[in-house]
Design a protein around this motif. Structure first.
Motif, PDB file in Angstrom:
ATOM      1  N   LEU A 249     -24.714  43.226 -12.296  1.00  0.00           N
ATOM      2  CA  LEU A 249     -25.847  42.674 -13.032  1.00  0.00           C
ATOM      3  C   LEU A 249     -25.335  42.140 -14.364  1.00  0.00           C
ATOM      4  O   LEU A 249     -24.785  42.889 -15.164  1.00  0.00           O
ATOM      5  N   VAL A 250     -25.505  40.841 -14.580  1.00  0.00           N
ATOM      6  CA  VAL A 250     -25.070  40.203 -15.815  1.00  0.00           C
ATOM      7  C   VAL A 250     -26.294  39.962 -16.688  1.00  0.00           C
ATOM      8  O   VAL A 250     -27.212  39.231 -16.302  1.00  0.00           O
ATOM      9  N   ALA A 251     -26.335  40.588 -17.860  1.00  0.00           N
ATOM     10  CA  ALA A 251     -27.426  40.406 -18.816  1.00  0.00           C
ATOM     11  C   ALA A 251     -26.898  39.612 -20.001  1.00  0.00           C
ATOM     12  O   ALA A 251     -25.887  39.982 -20.600  1.00  0.00           O
ATOM     13  N   ASP A 252     -27.578  38.527 -20.315  1.00  0.00           N
ATOM     14  CA  ASP A 252     -27.147  37.648 -21.396  1.00  0.00           C
ATOM     15  C   ASP A 252     -28.284  37.522 -22.411  1.00  0.00           C
ATOM     16  O   ASP A 252     -29.154  36.664 -22.290  1.00  0.00           O
ATOM     17  N   ASN A 253     -28.296  38.427 -23.399  1.00  0.00           N
ATOM     18  CA  ASN A 253     -29.308  38.412 -24.459  1.00  0.00           C
ATOM     19  C   ASN A 253     -30.717  38.483 -23.875  1.00  0.00           C
ATOM     20  O   ASN A 253     -31.623  37.765 -24.291  1.00  0.00           O
ATOM     21  N   GLN A 254     -30.915  39.369 -22.920  1.00  0.00           N
ATOM     22  CA  GLN A 254     -32.211  39.524 -22.268  1.00  0.00           C
ATOM     23  C   GLN A 254     -32.951  40.732 -22.823  1.00  0.00           C
ATOM     24  O   GLN A 254     -32.333  41.709 -23.267  1.00  0.00           O
ATOM     25  N   PRO A 255     -34.300  40.723 -22.780  1.00  0.00           N
ATOM     26  CA  PRO A 255     -35.047  41.925 -23.146  1.00  0.00           C
ATOM     27  C   PRO A 255     -34.673  43.085 -22.233  1.00  0.00           C
ATOM     28  O   PRO A 255     -34.500  42.904 -21.023  1.00  0.00           O
ATOM     29  N   LEU A 256     -34.565  44.255 -22.812  1.00  0.00           N
ATOM     30  CA  LEU A 256     -34.164  45.428 -22.039  1.00  0.00           C
ATOM     31  C   LEU A 256     -35.076  45.651 -20.844  1.00  0.00           C
ATOM     32  O   LEU A 256     -34.619  46.042 -19.768  1.00  0.00           O
ATOM     33  N   VAL A 257     -36.377  45.397 -21.006  1.00  0.00           N
ATOM     34  CA  VAL A 257     -37.317  45.654 -19.919  1.00  0.00           C
ATOM     35  C   VAL A 257     -36.993  44.818 -18.687  1.00  0.00           C
ATOM     36  O   VAL A 257     -37.133  45.292 -17.549  1.00  0.00           O
ATOM     37  N   GLN A 258     -36.516  43.585 -18.879  1.00  0.00           N
ATOM     38  CA  GLN A 258     -36.174  42.742 -17.736  1.00  0.00           C
ATOM     39  C   GLN A 258     -34.920  43.241 -17.029  1.00  0.00           C
ATOM     40  O   GLN A 258     -34.831  43.204 -15.800  1.00  0.00           O
ATOM     41  N   VAL A 259     -33.951  43.710 -17.796  1.00  0.00           N
ATOM     42  CA  VAL A 259     -32.726  44.262 -17.190  1.00  0.00           C
ATOM     43  C   VAL A 259     -33.057  45.559 -16.462  1.00  0.00           C
ATOM     44  O   VAL A 259     -32.548  45.833 -15.371  1.00  0.00           O
ATOM     45  N   LEU A 260     -33.929  46.359 -17.066  1.00  0.00           N
ATOM     46  CA  LEU A 260     -34.337  47.628 -16.459  1.00  0.00           C
ATOM     47  C   LEU A 260     -34.987  47.397 -15.096  1.00  0.00           C
ATOM     48  O   LEU A 260     -34.757  48.172 -14.152  1.00  0.00           O
ATOM     49  N   GLU A 261     -35.780  46.353 -14.958  1.00  0.00           N
ATOM     50  CA  GLU A 261     -36.420  46.058 -13.678  1.00  0.00           C
ATOM     51  C   GLU A 261     -35.384  45.871 -12.576  1.00  0.00           C
ATOM     52  O   GLU A 261     -35.589  46.317 -11.437  1.00  0.00           O
ATOM     53  N   GLN A 262     -34.261  45.214 -12.905  1.00  0.00           N
ATOM     54  CA  GLN A 262     -33.226  44.976 -11.908  1.00  0.00           C
ATOM     55  C   GLN A 262     -32.494  46.269 -11.533  1.00  0.00           C
ATOM     56  O   GLN A 262     -32.182  46.496 -10.365  1.00  0.00           O
ATOM     57  N   VAL A 263     -32.226  47.114 -12.520  1.00  0.00           N
ATOM     58  CA  VAL A 263     -31.555  48.389 -12.237  1.00  0.00           C
ATOM     59  C   VAL A 263     -32.477  49.294 -11.425  1.00  0.00           C
ATOM     60  O   VAL A 263     -32.043  49.979 -10.490  1.00  0.00           O
ATOM     61  N   ALA A 264     -33.773  49.292 -11.775  1.00  0.00           N
ATOM     62  CA  ALA A 264     -34.724  50.179 -11.104  1.00  0.00           C
ATOM     63  C   ALA A 264     -34.849  49.886  -9.614  1.00  0.00           C
ATOM     64  O   ALA A 264     -35.199  50.774  -8.831  1.00  0.00           O
ATOM     65  N   LYS A 265     -34.559  48.646  -9.206  1.00  0.00           N
ATOM     66  CA  LYS A 265     -34.627  48.302  -7.788  1.00  0.00           C
ATOM     67  C   LYS A 265     -33.609  49.072  -6.958  1.00  0.00           C
ATOM     68  O   LYS A 265     -33.751  49.184  -5.735  1.00  0.00           O
ATOM     69  N   GLN A 266     -32.578  49.577  -7.607  1.00  0.00           N
ATOM     70  CA  GLN A 266     -31.519  50.293  -6.896  1.00  0.00           C
ATOM     71  C   GLN A 266     -31.740  51.807  -6.904  1.00  0.00           C
ATOM     72  O   GLN A 266     -30.950  52.549  -6.339  1.00  0.00           O
ATOM     73  N   LEU A 267     -32.805  52.262  -7.569  1.00  0.00           N
ATOM     74  CA  LEU A 267     -33.064  53.694  -7.701  1.00  0.00           C
ATOM     75  C   LEU A 267     -34.259  54.104  -6.850  1.00  0.00           C
ATOM     76  O   LEU A 267     -35.221  53.349  -6.722  1.00  0.00           O
ATOM     77  N   PRO A 268     -34.230  55.307  -6.280  1.00  0.00           N
ATOM     78  CA  PRO A 268     -35.389  55.781  -5.521  1.00  0.00           C
ATOM     79  C   PRO A 268     -36.531  56.115  -6.481  1.00  0.00           C
ATOM     80  O   PRO A 268     -36.324  56.461  -7.638  1.00  0.00           O
ATOM     81  N   GLY A 269     -37.743  56.000  -5.999  1.00  0.00           N
ATOM     82  CA  GLY A 269     -38.876  56.402  -6.809  1.00  0.00           C
ATOM     83  C   GLY A 269     -39.255  55.402  -7.883  1.00  0.00           C
ATOM     84  O   GLY A 269     -38.958  54.206  -7.806  1.00  0.00           O
ATOM     85  N   LEU A 270     -39.908  55.914  -8.918  1.00  0.00           N
ATOM     86  CA  LEU A 270     -40.511  55.095  -9.958  1.00  0.00           C
ATOM     87  C   LEU A 270     -39.785  55.307 -11.279  1.00  0.00           C
ATOM     88  O   LEU A 270     -39.467  56.436 -11.650  1.00  0.00           O
ATOM     89  N   VAL A 271     -39.531  54.200 -12.004  1.00  0.00           N
ATOM     90  CA  VAL A 271     -38.936  54.255 -13.337  1.00  0.00           C
ATOM     91  C   VAL A 271     -39.978  53.722 -14.320  1.00  0.00           C
ATOM     92  O   VAL A 271     -40.420  52.576 -14.194  1.00  0.00           O
ATOM     93  N   VAL A 272     -40.388  54.548 -15.275  1.00  0.00           N
ATOM     94  CA  VAL A 272     -41.452  54.194 -16.217  1.00  0.00           C
ATOM     95  C   VAL A 272     -40.857  54.057 -17.614  1.00  0.00           C
ATOM     96  O   VAL A 272     -40.208  54.977 -18.120  1.00  0.00           O
ATOM     97  N   LEU A 273     -41.083  52.894 -18.243  1.00  0.00           N
ATOM     98  CA  LEU A 273     -40.668  52.679 -19.629  1.00  0.00           C
ATOM     99  C   LEU A 273     -41.845  53.035 -20.528  1.00  0.00           C
ATOM    100  O   LEU A 273     -42.889  52.378 -20.489  1.00  0.00           O
ATOM    101  N   HIS A 274     -41.661  54.067 -21.352  1.00  0.00           N
ATOM    102  CA  HIS A 274     -42.762  54.615 -22.164  1.00  0.00           C
ATOM    103  C   HIS A 274     -42.703  54.122 -23.602  1.00  0.00           C
ATOM    104  O   HIS A 274     -43.416  54.643 -24.453  1.00  0.00           O
TER     105      HIS A 274
END
Length: 325
Positions: A249-274
């Motif tokens: 995953l290459v992130a180039d000055n992106q908001p963390l929330v957008q990068v997190l969405e891509q990482v979360a696709k590889q994890l089981p269950g739900l990832v919640v940003l609080h």
């Protein structure tokens, strides 16, 4: 840096050399590019620093994310009957969460579980690569070819057939092609279309901008924000578009929330940003999606965040104490 051609090319070279380290012809071509202009050398140095920093920040996957054990005040300690009720409620909530997460797959013809990528061939000769957590429906007949992306990200290598244009439906977005290679990423709040080669026509019925109806060529990327009703067109090197299919995953000055969405696709269950402020921090780096737990740590910890596991199906991310004041 996102719109700097030298920077985009440097990222592209880094990915290509990483994938083919023994290709002498590729190394010679890189040397020619590197020495062609001082800006190329500077961009390459930045790309190396980003790569090394991201790798250095990636913790060992043997270190599990700690599970939160909520403590209750002495007066609030549940009785045995209340414990049974709470346990039953938690079990029901977990079951409901599993159902919600799996719902799109029940409607799908093909899906790829979270943390896995799947490649398949359609009977028209087109090749598809499904990212983890992706689901699609396919309809092919004598007059049309249509794929509905229910959720997730799919790379399409479309077989040319001018008599039967190939359409992808992703929510309110329609992508039409005759023969090309492109990626569609569809989520609840955002979708994107990125073209590696060839061209596509994009039409989004709910995005109120001129770019919501756009013809995209090689290297073009269109981001659609369904929540704000906006579209943004950018350009990037083809190699960075293909990175996710190589587990990067290459992130180039992106908001963390957008990068997190891509990482979360590889994890089981739900990832919640609080923490919304944490989610808007800008991130540049290269993350290893084959080790999603480690990638999550590498993304969140340097930004002053912390990850709490409430169950195997629920991770909550928020700022560490004293980091967001």
């Amino acid at each position: 840096m996102a719109n700097d051609p030298a920077w985009q090319a440097a990222l592209d070279w880094h990915l290509r050399l990483h994938a083919q380290p023994d290709d002498t012809a590729l190394q010679a071509a890189f040397s020619t590019w590197h020495s062609a202009h001082p800006a190329h050398a500077r961009a390459w140095q930045r790309a190396q620093r980003v790569w090394q920093l991201s790798g250095a920040l990636t913790p060992s996957p043997r270190q599990p994310i700690p599970t939160v054990q909520p403590s209750l005040p002495p007066r609030s300690r549940p009785t045995r009957r209340r414990k049974r009720l709470l346990g039953g409620a938690a079990a029901m909530a977990a079951c409901l969460l599993v159902v919600l997460l799996q719902w799109p797959t029940w409607q799908a013809d093909y899906y790829s579980p979270k943390g896995e990528r799947r490649t398949l061939s359609l009977n028209d000769g087109s090749q598809l690569t499904l990212d983890g957590g992706s689901a699609i429906k396919v309809h092919l007949d004598k007059t049309q070819r249509q794929v509905t992306l229910l959720r997730g990200r799919v790379y399409f290598q479309v077989s040319r057939d001018t008599a039967r244009p190939f359409q992808v439906e992703a929510g309110t977005t329609t992508i039409t092609v005759t023969g090309t290679a492109f990626t569609v990423d569809h989520g609840d709040e955002r979708s994107s279309v990125a073209v590696e080669h060839g061209s596509v026509q994009v039409d989004d019925s709910q995005t109120d901008t001129r770019q919501s109806k756009a013809a995209l060529g090689a290297g073009d990327r269109l981001e659609l924000d369904h929540h704000l009703g906006k579209a943004q067109l950018s350009h990037q090197a083809p190699g960075t578009m293909a990175a996710w299919r190589k587990g990067l995953l290459v992130a180039d000055n992106q908001p963390l929330v957008q990068v997190l969405e891509q990482v979360a696709k590889q994890l089981p269950g739900l990832v919640v940003l609080h923490d919304q402020a944490l989610g808007q921090r800008r991130v540049t780096g290269v993350f290893d999606l084959t080790r999603p737990e480690a990638a999550l740590e590498a993304l969140i910890t340097p930004q002053g965040g912390r990850i709490e596991a409430y169950s195997p199906w629920l991770l909550v991310i928020q700022s560490a104490p004293g980091k967001n004041k």
